[in-house]
Design an enzyme around this catalytic site. Structure first.
Site, short mmCIF file in Angstrom:
data_model
loop_
_atom_site.label_atom_id
_atom_site.label_comp_id
_atom_site.label_asym_id
_atom_site.label_seq_id
_atom_site.Cartn_x
_atom_site.Cartn_y
_atom_site.Cartn_z
N ARG A 72 0.85 -1.19 0.00
CA ARG A 72 0.00 0.00 0.00
C ARG A 72 0.89 1.24 0.00
O ARG A 72 1.68 1.43 0.92
CB ARG A 72 -0.90 -0.01 1.24
CG ARG A 72 -1.71 1.24 1.44
CD ARG A 72 -2.60 1.14 2.70
NE ARG A 72 -3.34 2.37 2.88
CZ ARG A 72 -3.07 3.27 3.83
NH1 ARG A 72 -2.10 3.08 4.70
NH2 ARG A 72 -3.77 4.37 3.90
N HIS A 116 -2.51 11.02 0.70
CA HIS A 116 -1.96 10.83 2.04
C HIS A 116 -1.29 12.15 2.42
O HIS A 116 -0.09 12.21 2.62
CB HIS A 116 -1.00 9.64 2.06
CG HIS A 116 -0.70 9.10 3.42
ND1 HIS A 116 -0.85 7.77 3.76
CD2 HIS A 116 -0.22 9.70 4.54
CE1 HIS A 116 -0.48 7.57 5.02
NE2 HIS A 116 -0.09 8.74 5.52
N GLU A 161 -6.97 8.81 6.30
CA GLU A 161 -7.18 9.51 7.58
C GLU A 161 -7.62 10.96 7.41
O GLU A 161 -6.88 11.89 7.79
CB GLU A 161 -5.90 9.45 8.42
CG GLU A 161 -5.44 8.03 8.72
CD GLU A 161 -4.19 7.99 9.61
OE1 GLU A 161 -3.60 9.05 9.87
OE2 GLU A 161 -3.81 6.89 10.02
N ASN A 295 -7.05 2.21 10.17
CA ASN A 295 -5.71 2.41 10.73
C ASN A 295 -5.86 2.40 12.24
O ASN A 295 -6.53 3.27 12.82
CB ASN A 295 -5.13 3.75 10.27
CG ASN A 295 -4.75 3.74 8.79
OD1 ASN A 295 -4.89 2.72 8.13
ND2 ASN A 295 -4.29 4.86 8.30
N TYR A 297 -4.02 2.16 16.01
CA TYR A 297 -2.80 2.24 16.82
C TYR A 297 -3.08 2.08 18.31
O TYR A 297 -2.31 1.46 19.02
CB TYR A 297 -2.09 3.58 16.57
CG TYR A 297 -1.49 3.64 15.18
CD1 TYR A 297 -0.23 3.13 14.93
CD2 TYR A 297 -2.21 4.14 14.11
CE1 TYR A 297 0.32 3.12 13.65
CE2 TYR A 297 -1.68 4.15 12.82
CZ TYR A 297 -0.42 3.63 12.60
OH TYR A 297 0.11 3.62 11.34
N GLU A 356 -3.26 0.13 8.39
CA GLU A 356 -2.03 0.51 9.11
C GLU A 356 -2.13 -0.02 10.53
O GLU A 356 -3.18 0.10 11.17
CB GLU A 356 -1.87 2.04 9.22
CG GLU A 356 -1.48 2.73 7.96
CD GLU A 356 -1.28 4.23 8.15
OE1 GLU A 356 -1.00 4.69 9.29
OE2 GLU A 356 -1.41 4.95 7.15
O1 IFM Z 1 3.01 7.89 9.96
C1 IFM Z 1 1.64 7.97 10.15
C2 IFM Z 1 0.91 7.76 8.85
O2 IFM Z 1 1.31 8.69 7.88
C3 IFM Z 1 -0.57 7.91 9.04
N1 IFM Z 1 -1.03 7.08 10.11
C4 IFM Z 1 -0.33 7.12 11.36
C5 IFM Z 1 1.15 6.91 11.13
C6 IFM Z 1 1.91 6.97 12.46
O3 IFM Z 1 1.73 8.18 13.08
#
Ligand code: IFM
Length: 459
Positions: A72, A116, A161, A295, A297, A356
């Protein structure tokens, strides 16, 4: 019917390419932002980054060595269509032509993200995302990109995002273009989503006209973070619901239900930041979403706090006693299972991909540049387990991408935060797979074996 899982890694144009002035690329908002003193740690920029623009074939060979099914990456809008208008730039497009061909030659599926965050500066000068016209410019750019690559690329993500583009770019000013204007920021939210809808229509129409609809997957990627109330008190529950509204529902509801969440829209109106919706916009935004990229985290525990200035609802993030990454983000893999199950329950329809997932840690390379990142390996293992748990419990999860393939330019943190499973020595541009890359490569093989042995249908 249950489908085969795809395993990949993700990057983005400004974070890895470098070559910002080559082959007709014009400045993006990130070039301008980085050149503004005080915006990025140590004044760093994406001018060289991982020099991927010049090292692409070797980078793709490395992906093949790791056994990735899919890669990706994002297109740099100012490379493909400098100044954000008019015809495509053949020299810039040629880079992505070569990249796609290189990937296909190595049996790696190319997965394109159109946006992006590197908006051509010319479009920001014309008002940026708070300006409705940018959504239409984005659809034209999508047409240029599809004309160039649509014969070989079937996986298209419009935006990465939009929360970050709007919130960090126009409200807090932590990201490019660094504006601090809530009214502009919420206008940006709507225009980013409108741009997604318009671009999705363009791609589908072009694919249909060219007989390429079969296998086409169009979608968007959201950063979604579960907001967990700190207690069962009505105040904490309301605070978590509001945060969920701003971070998650404000994007999911229009995309997948053709409506903005009524509570959030009403509050924004009251606060003088209305979503500038025109007749017909919501049906454009709610184009069929084949793939919703998630995405993920971290998650947050939220407690109520006294309202902020001008009546903005406020909340406090309650710190938990859990491991944290170098971003100070709490490591909460179990919340990923819950998130995917919630998506399946409340927003059924799309295929979910984790587009992500990964972590920054303070890597310590040995004399050979090898990083024994047991922490990152553990992060990947527990999150993959959590995602697969959701799939086993009914979520239509189709794939997983590690963020990131390489250490790269982490936006306002510059090169100070490393998310890569492959280390990049920025002095020599040498790439060294970390322990986590070895783990991920082995895990992919293991999961493929398991899939072969299980009575799951493939398709
Ligand atoms: O590096 C970023 C990415 O560009 C977008 N999502 C979160 C990642 C980590 O902060």
């Amino acid at each position: 019917m249950e489908q085969k899982l795809l395993w990949g890694a993700a990057t983005s144009s400004y974070q890895i390419e470098g070559a910002v002035s080559e082959d007709g690329r014009t400045p993006s908002i990130w070039d301008t932002f980085c050149a503004t003193p005080g915006t990025v740690t140590a004044g760093e920029t994406g001018d060289v980054a991982c020099d991927h623009y010049h090292r692409m074939p070797a980078d793709v060979a490395l992906m093949a060595e790791l056994g990735l099914d899919v890669y990706r990456f994002s297109l740099a809008w100012p490379r493909v269509q400098p100044d954000g208008a008019g015809k495509g730039n053949p020299a810039g497009i040629a880079f992505y032509d070569r990249l796609v061909d290189e990937l296909l030659a190595k049996n790696i599926l190319p997965w394109v993200t159109l946006y992006h965050w590197d908006l051509p500066q010319a479009l920001e000068d014309a008002g940026g995302w708070p300006n409705r016209d940018t959504a239409y410019r984005f659809a034209e750019y999508a047409a240029v990109a599809y004309d160039a690559l649509g014969d070989r690329v079937s996986q298209w993500t419009t935006m990465n995002e939009p929360w970050c583009s709007a919130m960090l770019g126009y409200i807090t000013g932590r990201h490019a273009p660094g504006r601090r204007d809530a009214r502009a920021g919420f206008a940006a939210v709507h225009h980013l989503l409108l741009g997604h809808g318009l671009a999705s229509q363009v791609i589908r129409e072009k694919a249909r006209a060219n007989g390429r609809s079969e296998g086409l997957e169009v979608g968007i990627t959201l950063n979604l973070a579960p907001k967990i109330p700190a207690s069962e008190s009505p105040e904490d529950i309301a605070a978590a619901h509001w945060e969920d509204g701003l971070s998650n529902r404000l994007y999911l509801d229009p995309l997948l239900r053709a409506e903005y969440p009524a509570d959030v829209a009403a509050k924004l109106e009251e606060l003088g930041c209305p979503l500038p919706v025109q007749d017909g916009d919501l049906s454009i935004i709610a184009q069929p979403v084949d793939v919703l990229g998630v995405n993920y985290y971290s998650s947050n525990v939220v407690a109520a706090a006294p309202a902020g200035p001008n009546g903005w609802p406020a909340s406090t993030a309650v710190q938990r006693d859990v491991e944290r990454t170098a971003m100070d983000w709490e490591v909460t893999p179990e919340a990923l299972t819950g998130l995917l199950l919630r998506l399946e329950r409340e927003y059924p329809g799309p295929a979910w991909y984790i587009t992500e997932n990964g972590a920054a840690y303070a890597d310590a390379p040995d004399a050979n540049g090898f990083v024994d990142d047991a922490d990152r390996e553990r992060y990947l293992r527990t999150h993959i387990d959590a995602a697969l748990e959701a799939r086993a419990r009914g979520a239509n999860l189709r794939g997983y991408f590690a963020w990131s393939l390489f250490d790269n330019f982490e936006w306002s943190y510059g090169y100070d935060r490393r998310f890569g499973i492959v280390r990049v020595d920025y002095d020599t541009q040498e790439r060294t797979p970390k322990r986590s890359a070895r783990y991920y490569a082995d895990r992919i093989q293991e999961e493929k074996k398991r899939e072969l042995m299980s009575p799951v249908q493939t398709g």
